[in-house]
Design a protein around this motif. Sequence first.
Motif, PDB file in Angstrom:
ATOM      1  N   TYR A 201      39.391  73.264  51.016  1.00  0.00           N
ATOM      2  CA  TYR A 201      38.071  73.053  50.432  1.00  0.00           C
ATOM      3  C   TYR A 201      37.192  72.222  51.363  1.00  0.00           C
ATOM      4  CZ  TYR A 201      34.509  71.720  47.024  1.00  0.00           C
ATOM      5  OH  TYR A 201      33.320  71.517  46.371  1.00  0.00           O
ATOM      6  N   CYS A 202      37.746  71.178  51.959  1.00  0.00           N
ATOM      7  CA  CYS A 202      36.974  70.345  52.878  1.00  0.00           C
ATOM      8  C   CYS A 202      36.556  71.134  54.116  1.00  0.00           C
ATOM      9  CB  CYS A 202      37.797  69.118  53.283  1.00  0.00           C
ATOM     10  SG  CYS A 202      38.106  67.943  51.940  1.00  0.00           S
ATOM     11  N   VAL A 203      37.457  71.925  54.652  1.00  0.00           N
ATOM     12  CA  VAL A 203      37.124  72.745  55.814  1.00  0.00           C
ATOM     13  C   VAL A 203      36.007  73.724  55.480  1.00  0.00           C
ATOM     14  CG1 VAL A 203      38.016  74.563  57.326  1.00  0.00           C
ATOM     15  CG2 VAL A 203      39.356  72.495  56.944  1.00  0.00           C
ATOM     16  N   HIS A 204      36.092  74.319  54.308  1.00  0.00           N
ATOM     17  CA  HIS A 204      35.062  75.281  53.901  1.00  0.00           C
ATOM     18  C   HIS A 204      33.695  74.613  53.790  1.00  0.00           C
ATOM     19  CE1 HIS A 204      33.281  78.723  51.847  1.00  0.00           C
ATOM     20  NE2 HIS A 204      32.816  77.879  50.950  1.00  0.00           N
ATOM     21  N   LEU A 205      33.650  73.426  53.211  1.00  0.00           N
ATOM     22  CA  LEU A 205      32.361  72.757  53.052  1.00  0.00           C
ATOM     23  C   LEU A 205      31.814  72.269  54.392  1.00  0.00           C
ATOM     24  CD1 LEU A 205      32.470  70.682  49.762  1.00  0.00           C
ATOM     25  CD2 LEU A 205      31.628  72.983  50.175  1.00  0.00           C
ATOM     26  N   LEU A 206      32.661  71.724  55.246  1.00  0.00           N
ATOM     27  CA  LEU A 206      32.190  71.255  56.541  1.00  0.00           C
ATOM     28  C   LEU A 206      31.614  72.392  57.383  1.00  0.00           C
ATOM     29  CD1 LEU A 206      35.003  68.727  57.541  1.00  0.00           C
ATOM     30  CD2 LEU A 206      32.648  68.186  56.894  1.00  0.00           C
ATOM     31  N   ALA A 207      32.184  73.583  57.213  1.00  0.00           N
ATOM     32  CA  ALA A 207      31.739  74.715  58.025  1.00  0.00           C
ATOM     33  C   ALA A 207      30.552  75.459  57.441  1.00  0.00           C
ATOM     34  CB  ALA A 207      32.900  75.688  58.237  1.00  0.00           C
ATOM     35  N   THR A 208      30.373  75.434  56.126  1.00  0.00           N
ATOM     36  CA  THR A 208      29.360  76.297  55.503  1.00  0.00           C
ATOM     37  C   THR A 208      28.371  75.556  54.626  1.00  0.00           C
ATOM     38  OG1 THR A 208      30.755  76.751  53.564  1.00  0.00           O
ATOM     39  CG2 THR A 208      31.017  78.202  55.477  1.00  0.00           C
ATOM     40  N   ARG A 209      28.582  74.281  54.361  1.00  0.00           N
ATOM     41  CA  ARG A 209      27.729  73.579  53.394  1.00  0.00           C
ATOM     42  C   ARG A 209      26.279  73.463  53.868  1.00  0.00           C
ATOM     43  NH1 ARG A 209      26.837  72.918  48.200  1.00  0.00           N
ATOM     44  NH2 ARG A 209      26.081  70.853  47.638  1.00  0.00           N
ATOM     45  N   HIS A 210      26.045  73.498  55.175  1.00  0.00           N
ATOM     46  CA  HIS A 210      24.677  73.324  55.680  1.00  0.00           C
ATOM     47  C   HIS A 210      23.735  74.412  55.172  1.00  0.00           C
ATOM     48  CE1 HIS A 210      24.956  76.612  58.710  1.00  0.00           C
ATOM     49  NE2 HIS A 210      26.245  76.315  58.694  1.00  0.00           N
ATOM     50  N   ARG A 211      24.264  75.601  54.866  1.00  0.00           N
ATOM     51  CA  ARG A 211      23.404  76.666  54.341  1.00  0.00           C
ATOM     52  C   ARG A 211      22.872  76.296  52.969  1.00  0.00           C
ATOM     53  NH1 ARG A 211      28.060  81.156  55.567  1.00  0.00           N
ATOM     54  NH2 ARG A 211      28.245  80.779  57.816  1.00  0.00           N
ATOM     55  N   ASP A 212      23.752  75.839  52.093  1.00  0.00           N
ATOM     56  CA  ASP A 212      23.320  75.434  50.759  1.00  0.00           C
ATOM     57  C   ASP A 212      22.454  74.183  50.819  1.00  0.00           C
ATOM     58  OD1 ASP A 212      24.763  77.536  49.712  1.00  0.00           O
ATOM     59  OD2 ASP A 212      26.573  76.338  49.391  1.00  0.00           O
ATOM     60  N   MET A 213      22.787  73.273  51.739  1.00  0.00           N
ATOM     61  CA  MET A 213      22.001  72.049  51.840  1.00  0.00           C
ATOM     62  C   MET A 213      20.574  72.344  52.279  1.00  0.00           C
ATOM     63  SD  MET A 213      24.920  69.647  53.592  1.00  0.00           S
ATOM     64  CE  MET A 213      23.711  68.491  54.216  1.00  0.00           C
ATOM     65  N   GLU A 214      20.409  73.272  53.227  1.00  0.00           N
ATOM     66  CA  GLU A 214      19.058  73.621  53.669  1.00  0.00           C
ATOM     67  C   GLU A 214      18.251  74.240  52.536  1.00  0.00           C
ATOM     68  OE1 GLU A 214      19.813  76.157  56.893  1.00  0.00           O
ATOM     69  OE2 GLU A 214      20.117  74.569  58.368  1.00  0.00           O
ATOM     70  N   ALA A 215      18.862  75.143  51.806  1.00  0.00           N
ATOM     71  CA  ALA A 215      18.164  75.747  50.663  1.00  0.00           C
ATOM     72  C   ALA A 215      17.868  74.720  49.592  1.00  0.00           C
ATOM     73  CB  ALA A 215      19.001  76.893  50.093  1.00  0.00           C
ATOM     74  N   HIS A 216      18.809  73.790  49.407  1.00  0.00           N
ATOM     75  CA  HIS A 216      18.634  72.754  48.386  1.00  0.00           C
ATOM     76  C   HIS A 216      17.500  71.794  48.750  1.00  0.00           C
ATOM     77  CE1 HIS A 216      19.682  69.719  45.408  1.00  0.00           C
ATOM     78  NE2 HIS A 216      19.657  68.818  46.387  1.00  0.00           N
TER      79      HIS A 216
END
Length: 469
Positions: A201-216
């Motif tokens: 879960y941590c690896v997934h968020l570190l690699a992909t969370r920036h997409r949701d953060m930008e939209a957020h």
Amino acid sequence: MSDTKYRHLEKWVPPFKSLRYSIVGIQRSRVTRRNTAAPTCKLLAQISQKEDGINGVTENSFKKYLFPMYPELAHHFYKYIHRIGKCKNKHIPLSTFRMQCEKILSMLDDAVIIETYVRMFSMETDENNMTPDGLRNMLYTSYKLSMDHYPEGPQTCLMINQTLSAVVDGCFNKKDVHSVGFVVRWLEEHCHRIIFPVHRYCVHLLATRHRDMEAHVESRGAGAGLELATPVLERGGAARGSALLPVSAAWLLAAAAPPRYSRPAAPPAPSAGWLVARLVCAVPSHWTPLYSSSDQGLAANRFLHHTLAYRGPTVVLARGGPLLVALCCPAEWRDSHCYWGDADCALLQLLPTFSLIERAPKMIYLNTSIRGYPKGLRAGSDPRRPALAIAEGFDSFTFNGAPYSLDSIEVWGCGDQASRETQLEIKKWQIREAEKQRQVKLSAADWMEHPDRYLLELAGRPQYNNSAS
């Protein structure tokens, strides 16, 4: 002379040249893979500068935008990076934060992953030691992640405290503190896959969370973080309605038993939520109840009737007083005078403390009909002293030499749906064959030699065909 002597070796130059370019390509791909956390790290630094006025990554932005649903995990993750990065201020510099995140993304060895997260939840005053509360928090984080991304939707279990206490007591054995190395070795031996959902879960968020953060950031500003949706993968739950296997115990068994027992069924079409569920979920929702003594009766013939002909791995749960043990059988059950099973045979104690008792081939024994050999169900690599021995009448059992009364027993099928359908078809065929045997009409010659005729004569009814007698 020398030029002509080595001229035949020129044909090997192109392969070496291509090999050189291939090595460069591999190195470039590794660099690209290492930098997958860079967009997330850079965006967190920008948010920290905008909201907190700090040139770096603050704990507030880390919790709020990277792990909005799990503040406890965010706190330990951030403190761990702050500690190993040897940061002098409360915030973490961007270069340090990115370097440590890339190290976590590049971890592949199971032992390194387990040690990293054990140190993450260790004592803040002494990173080399861990308390029972720290282990409980780490286990609960893994459980919460798995339940939130459960194939049938978020789940809760009233027995989670009992399950976590069993694991903590099994590890610490009433001690107040253990070294990190001891806890790591214990987890590797007894339930080494229990931490992997957290790491994935941590690896997934570190690699992909920036997409949701930008939209957020663009759409909602300072609102709460985006939640991850997890659609249903398959129908049916392993622990629903079970007296011996609540969902928390199924989660623990999936992490401790060999992977064969928790292998998921065929998933639906891929999607973003499906990917997260596949990465995180460790609960085998495809387990099927085969036999329950509370419903079908507690007897050896009931166990055989509902368990035989299931051509898949099974888990047998036996309770006696406060003790609850689980026997993992990797193949179809069979009545034999020999020990059988491959390397995925396992015996575990679930309550009152958790422990992996034994895992070895040829450690399962079931004999109910062959004379001259011990009868009952046994488990253990030493036939002279089996770790588990259930009596022939299924009324008592011994575990590690201690006697117990057998209160209840359950069998769960861990194979695919085809294994259960095959077993039901075999049961239907057996019922049809039994009906055919009951309706067979015997001729007079066959009846004269039939054993039932002699039984009637011994019972005092020689004129069996005379209704008045």
